[in-house]
Scaffold this active site. Structure first.
Site, PDB file in Angstrom:
ATOM      1  N   CYS A  12       0.879  -1.175   0.000  1.00  0.00           N
ATOM      2  CA  CYS A  12       0.000   0.000   0.000  1.00  0.00           C
ATOM      3  C   CYS A  12       0.907   1.213   0.000  1.00  0.00           C
ATOM      4  CB  CYS A  12      -0.972  -0.009   1.178  1.00  0.00           C
ATOM      5  SG  CYS A  12      -0.221   0.147   2.811  1.00  0.00           S
ATOM      6  N   ASN A  15       2.583   1.309   4.059  1.00  0.00           N
ATOM      7  CA  ASN A  15       2.918   0.046   4.736  1.00  0.00           C
ATOM      8  C   ASN A  15       2.766   0.123   6.255  1.00  0.00           C
ATOM      9  OD1 ASN A  15       5.811  -2.132   5.117  1.00  0.00           O
ATOM     10  ND2 ASN A  15       3.677  -2.705   4.762  1.00  0.00           N
ATOM     11  N   CYS A  17      -0.842   0.647   7.447  1.00  0.00           N
ATOM     12  CA  CYS A  17      -2.278   0.418   7.698  1.00  0.00           C
ATOM     13  C   CYS A  17      -2.790  -0.804   6.940  1.00  0.00           C
ATOM     14  CB  CYS A  17      -3.096   1.653   7.314  1.00  0.00           C
ATOM     15  SG  CYS A  17      -2.755   3.120   8.318  1.00  0.00           S
ATOM     16  N   ARG A  18      -2.971  -0.660   5.634  1.00  0.00           N
ATOM     17  CA  ARG A  18      -3.660  -1.705   4.875  1.00  0.00           C
ATOM     18  C   ARG A  18      -2.788  -2.922   4.578  1.00  0.00           C
ATOM     19  NH1 ARG A  18      -5.458   1.900  -0.068  1.00  0.00           N
ATOM     20  NH2 ARG A  18      -3.419   2.813   0.458  1.00  0.00           N
ATOM     21  N   SER A  19      -1.588  -2.726   4.037  1.00  0.00           N
ATOM     22  CA  SER A  19      -0.785  -3.891   3.652  1.00  0.00           C
ATOM     23  C   SER A  19      -0.326  -4.726   4.846  1.00  0.00           C
ATOM     24  CB  SER A  19       0.403  -3.472   2.774  1.00  0.00           C
ATOM     25  OG  SER A  19       1.215  -2.511   3.402  1.00  0.00           O
ATOM     26  N   ASP A 136      -7.752   3.590   2.160  1.00  0.00           N
ATOM     27  CA  ASP A 136      -6.755   3.917   3.169  1.00  0.00           C
ATOM     28  C   ASP A 136      -7.419   4.648   4.342  1.00  0.00           C
ATOM     29  OD1 ASP A 136      -4.563   4.603   4.658  1.00  0.00           O
ATOM     30  OD2 ASP A 136      -3.482   5.604   3.030  1.00  0.00           O
TER      31      ASP A 136
END
Length: 283
Positions: A12, A15, A17-19, A136
Site C-alpha cells: 500500500c 505500509n 495500515c492496509r498492507s 486507506d
C-alpha cells in the site's frame, strides 16, 4: 527435496495500515491451515514516509481485537530492481504482488522493471462481495475505528478467497499427472479455474446453477462453497469423501508434500476412485 515455497507481497502507500493488515490476516489463515512453513509472505510500501517504523497503532489494535496478537512488522519500501545495489528484488522474488487500490496498481505498474515476473493484482478483485477497493483509513479521525474495521473485514474476505485462487490458469501439478498416468489415465487435460459467485460480474461462472452436484474435498472447501453460493443456487453441495465406502471422508491436499513423496497423491487417487464409483452406483 521439499517443495518451493509460494510467495505473496502485499503493498500500500505507506505500509503501516492496509498492507500490514492484509499480511497479518493472510499469515493467520496460513497458521490455521497448518501452511505457515510453505509460504513466504511480506508487505511493503510504495512511498518512503513511514519506512522503518511499526504499523499504525490502530492497525495493531484492530488485529488484536480479532485475536491476531503476535504480528510484528517494520515498514519497508518496494524499490525498482535496477536503481541501486541496496534495492529490493520484489518484482522477481514474489509470485504475486497485491495492491490495495487503483493508485497502488498504477504505481506498481510504472515501477516494475523489464525483468519482473510477479503477477500484479488488486487484492480486492478477489473479494466475493465485490468490494474491490480497500480504502486507506490513515487520515480517519483518531477516535473513529470504523475504517480500520472495514479494512480488516475486507482483508479477511479477500485473503481467504485469494489463498484459494493462486493456482488459477495453470495446468495440474506434475505429480497429479504422473499419478493418473501410472493408473492408466493418460488423456486428461485441464487448466485450473475458480468458482465465482454469479453476481460478481458478467464473466463469472454459473457453476451453482449449471451443475447438478458440486463436490468439495474437505470441510474448508464445503464452508467456502456454502459462503459463496448465490441465492439462485440449484446444485447440491456435497463432500466427495462422504461417498467413500471405507469412511475416509476428508481428501487431504497433498500439494505441499515433499516433492519426492507421491504417497499423498496416491491416497487422493484411491479415495477419488472409491468415492466416485460409490456415487455413480447410487446414481
Amino acid at each position: 527435496m521439499s517443495a518451493k515455497k509460494k510467495s505473496v507481497l502485499f503493498i500500500c502507500l505507506g505500509n503501516i495500515c492496509r498492507s500490514p493488515m492484509a499480511e497479518a490476516v493472510f499469515l493467520n489463515l496460513l497458521k490455521e491451515q497448518g501452511l505457515t512453513d510453505k509460504w513466504h509472505v511480506d508487505s511493503a510500501a510504495l512511498g518512503t514516509w513511514h519506512i522503518g517504523i511499526s504499523p499504525d497503532s490502530r492497525t495493531i489494535s484492530t488485529l488484536q481485537k480479532h485475536g491476531i496478537t503476535t504480528y510484528k512488522h517494520v515498514a519497508r519500501v518496494v524499490r525498482k530492481v535496477l536503481t541501486r545495489r541496496l534495492c529490493d528484488d520484489d518484482y522477481t522474488k514474489f509470485d504475486v504482488i497485491f495492491g490495495m487500490d487503483d493508485n497502488n496498481m498504477s504505481e506498481l505498474d510504472e515501477q516494475k522493471p523489464q525483468t519482473y515476473t510477479a503477477r500484479l493484482e488488486r487484492l480486492g478483485d478477489h473479494d466475493p462481495e465485490g468490494d474491490t477497493i480497500i480504502r486507506d483509513p490513515y487520515f480517519d479521525a483518531r477516535g473513529d475505528m470504523s475504517g480500520f474495521e472495514k479494512v480488516y473485514a475486507q482483508c479477511w474476505h479477500v485473503d481467504s478467497a485469494a489463498l484459494g485462487t493462486l493456482h488459477i490458469g495453470i495446468s495440474p501439478d506434475s505429480r497429479t499427472i504422473s499419478t493418473r498416468q501410472k493408473h492408466g489415465i493418460t488423456t486428461y487435460k485441464h487448466v485450473a479455474r475458480v468458482v465465482r459467485k454469479v453476481l460478481t460480474r458478467r464473466l463469472c461462472d454459473d457453476d451453482y446453477t449449471k451443475f447438478d452436484v458440486i463436490f468439495g474435498m474437505d470441510d474448508n472447501n464445503m464452508s467456502e462453497l456454502d459462503d459463496r453460493k448465490p441465492q439462485t443456487c440449484t446444485a447440491r453441495l456435497e463432500r466427495l469423501g462422504d461417498h467413500d465406502p471405507e469412511g475416509d471422508t476428508i481428501i487431504r491436499d497433498p500439494y505441499f508434500d515433499a516433492r519426492g513423496d507421491l504417497s499423498g497423491f496416491e491416497k487422493v487417487y484411491a479415495q477419488c476412485v472409491r468415492s466416485c464409483k460409490a456415487f455413480l452406483h447410487k446414481s
